[in-house]
Design a protein around this motif. Structure first.
Motif, PDB file in Angstrom:
ATOM      1  N   GLN A   1      -0.935 -20.784 -35.057  1.00 50.54           N
ATOM      2  CA  GLN A   1      -1.767 -21.612 -35.923  1.00 50.54           C
ATOM      3  C   GLN A   1      -1.678 -23.087 -35.555  1.00 50.54           C
ATOM      4  OE1 GLN A   1      -0.134 -20.334 -39.691  1.00 50.54           O
ATOM      5  NE2 GLN A   1      -1.883 -18.983 -40.116  1.00 50.54           N
ATOM      6  N   ARG A   2      -0.488 -23.537 -35.198  1.00 52.07           N
ATOM      7  CA  ARG A   2      -0.336 -24.932 -34.775  1.00 52.07           C
ATOM      8  C   ARG A   2      -1.088 -25.199 -33.485  1.00 52.07           C
ATOM      9  NH1 ARG A   2       5.143 -24.298 -36.611  1.00 52.07           N
ATOM     10  NH2 ARG A   2       5.787 -23.870 -34.452  1.00 52.07           N
ATOM     11  N   THR A   3      -1.022 -24.239 -32.566  1.00 55.04           N
ATOM     12  CA  THR A   3      -1.754 -24.397 -31.296  1.00 55.04           C
ATOM     13  C   THR A   3      -3.257 -24.441 -31.546  1.00 55.04           C
ATOM     14  OG1 THR A   3       0.004 -23.224 -30.111  1.00 55.04           O
ATOM     15  CG2 THR A   3      -2.133 -23.417 -29.016  1.00 55.04           C
ATOM     16  N   LEU A   4      -3.747 -23.544 -32.441  1.00 58.22           N
ATOM     17  CA  LEU A   4      -5.173 -23.521 -32.756  1.00 58.22           C
ATOM     18  C   LEU A   4      -5.615 -24.826 -33.409  1.00 58.22           C
ATOM     19  CD1 LEU A   4      -7.859 -22.016 -32.945  1.00 58.22           C
ATOM     20  CD2 LEU A   4      -7.077 -21.037 -35.114  1.00 58.22           C
ATOM     21  N   ALA A   5      -4.812 -25.323 -34.344  1.00 57.79           N
ATOM     22  CA  ALA A   5      -5.153 -26.573 -35.014  1.00 57.79           C
ATOM     23  C   ALA A   5      -5.180 -27.739 -34.031  1.00 57.79           C
ATOM     24  CB  ALA A   5      -4.153 -26.843 -36.138  1.00 57.79           C
ATOM     25  N   ARG A   6      -4.230 -27.734 -33.084  1.00 58.61           N
ATOM     26  CA  ARG A   6      -4.194 -28.807 -32.095  1.00 58.61           C
ATOM     27  C   ARG A   6      -5.425 -28.762 -31.203  1.00 58.61           C
ATOM     28  NH1 ARG A   6       0.573 -28.030 -30.647  1.00 58.61           N
ATOM     29  NH2 ARG A   6       0.237 -26.670 -28.844  1.00 58.61           N
ATOM     30  N   TYR A   7      -5.844 -27.552 -30.794  1.00 62.52           N
ATOM     31  CA  TYR A   7      -7.036 -27.435 -29.945  1.00 62.52           C
ATOM     32  C   TYR A   7      -8.299 -27.829 -30.707  1.00 62.52           C
ATOM     33  CZ  TYR A   7      -4.897 -25.298 -25.836  1.00 62.52           C
ATOM     34  OH  TYR A   7      -4.174 -25.079 -24.694  1.00 62.52           O
ATOM     35  N   VAL A   8      -8.382 -27.441 -31.982  1.00 63.04           N
ATOM     36  CA  VAL A   8      -9.557 -27.810 -32.788  1.00 63.04           C
ATOM     37  C   VAL A   8      -9.640 -29.321 -32.932  1.00 63.04           C
ATOM     38  CG1 VAL A   8     -10.564 -27.698 -35.096  1.00 63.04           C
ATOM     39  CG2 VAL A   8      -9.660 -25.625 -34.032  1.00 63.04           C
ATOM     40  N   LEU A   9      -8.511 -29.960 -33.206  1.00 67.00           N
ATOM     41  CA  LEU A   9      -8.496 -31.414 -33.348  1.00 67.00           C
ATOM     42  C   LEU A   9      -8.854 -32.103 -32.035  1.00 67.00           C
ATOM     43  CD1 LEU A   9      -7.887 -33.907 -35.071  1.00 67.00           C
ATOM     44  CD2 LEU A   9      -5.487 -33.696 -34.388  1.00 67.00           C
TER      45      LEU A   9
ATOM     46  N   TYR B   1     -10.534 -30.882 -29.320  1.00 64.73           N
ATOM     47  CA  TYR B   1     -11.914 -30.691 -28.888  1.00 64.73           C
ATOM     48  C   TYR B   1     -12.903 -31.338 -29.856  1.00 64.73           C
ATOM     49  CZ  TYR B   1     -10.533 -27.552 -25.142  1.00 64.73           C
ATOM     50  OH  TYR B   1      -9.988 -27.028 -23.995  1.00 64.73           O
ATOM     51  N   GLY B   2     -12.548 -31.410 -31.121  1.00 66.75           N
ATOM     52  CA  GLY B   2     -13.396 -32.118 -32.064  1.00 66.75           C
ATOM     53  C   GLY B   2     -13.482 -33.598 -31.744  1.00 66.75           C
TER      54      GLY B   2
END
Length: 287
Positions: free
Chosen positions: A14-22, A24-25
């Motif tokens: 979840q931390r990795t996903l949140a970091r990628y979303v932030l 790329y956003g």
């Protein structure tokens, strides 16, 4: 009294996903901000005369798209001649710049002679000199050599560049010595070594330099404006500048001329970007 349950901590995925979303956003937002002027230019070029190009908030999609602006620009101005001049100047500039920069960078990278490092330092130091300082001496020299109002006069300042010599020298230094020694054992001359071994080994650096030189030559406005005063030698930037007077600041037509001017640059980059990758020259050397 109700109790508030504590939220469980995020796991690694979840931390990795949140970091990628932030990440790329943020990159997407920056890309939109940087691309907006280009999108607005394209939108203006295709808008009809009945549309308000200065409305707020801006409307990127034309309500009545038309190619009339491109037709008027092409018919009322010799944009075909401007396109030919820019293409010829850019191709000659790229070819001669790569040739002279590669010839200068090779001995600075692979040959050992007295004063080599001092020469390289002096060449790199010229990067800090603004073009406006040497512009007048260059113009005087160009006139004295009889190159004013000529294609050679336009490309004269870009025959070689300190940045190109620096870039290719660094690339030459990355070529394994084993490849050079093998070519010498096979009886290859110094010029043959440079042409058949070294240049193919640094192809990505050559393509990168070619793109930079092409874009710089294609978009150069100041030097052609100084050295050229005959319309038959105008390049596209000078041709687009004439639209302001011809059409009394009709921004739709100026936008159409600008789109015609930048389209070849985008096309060249799209065609050559796949070559801008590092090549493993050491793969040709077996241990």
């Amino acid at each position: 009294m109700s109790t508030i349950k504590a939220q469980p901590p995020l796991n690694q995925n979840q931390r990795t996903l949140a970091r990628y979303v932030l990440m790329y956003g943020l990159l997407g937002a920056i890309a939109i901000v940087m691309l907006f002027p280009l999108l607005w230019l394209l939108s203006t070029a295709f808008k009809s005369s009945s549309e308000n190009i200065f409305q707020f908030p801006p409307q990127l999609l034309p309500s009545q798209p038309t190619v009339e602006n491109f037709v008027r620009v092409w018919q009322t101005n010799p944009f075909g001649r401007y396109l030919f001049n820019s293409t010829l100047v850019a191709m000659l500039t790229v070819t001669l710049n790569l040739l002279f920069c590669a010839l200068a960078a090779y001995p600075l990278a692979r040959l050992d002679f007295r004063g080599r490092d001092w020469i390289f330092t002096a060449i790199v130091a010229t990067i800090m000199i603004p073009f406006q300082i040497v512009m007048i001496p260059l113009y005087i020299l160009t006139v004295q050599l009889g190159m004013r109002n000529s294609y050679l006069g336009i490309i004269f300042p870009a025959l070689a560049s300190a940045f190109g010599i620096f870039l290719l020298r660094q690339a030459f230094q990355g070529v394994p010595k084993e490849m050079e020694e093998a070519a010498r054992i096979d009886g290859c001359s110094e010029l043959g070594l440079w042409w058949f071994v070294m240049l193919p080994a640094i192809r990505p650096a050559l393509v990168t330099l070619a793109i930079f030189v092409f874009i710089g030559s294609w978009s150069d406005f100041l030097w052609p404006l100084i050295v050229i005063d005959r319309p038959e030698f105008y390049t596209l930037p000078l041709g687009v500048a004439t639209l302001a007077g011809t059409f009394s600041l009709d921004w739709r037509l100026i936008a159409a001329g600008s789109v015609i001017s930048i389209a070849p640059v985008i096309l060249v980059f799209l065609l050559l970007q796949r070559y801008i990758v590092p090549t493993e020259t050491a793969s040709g050397v077996k241990g």
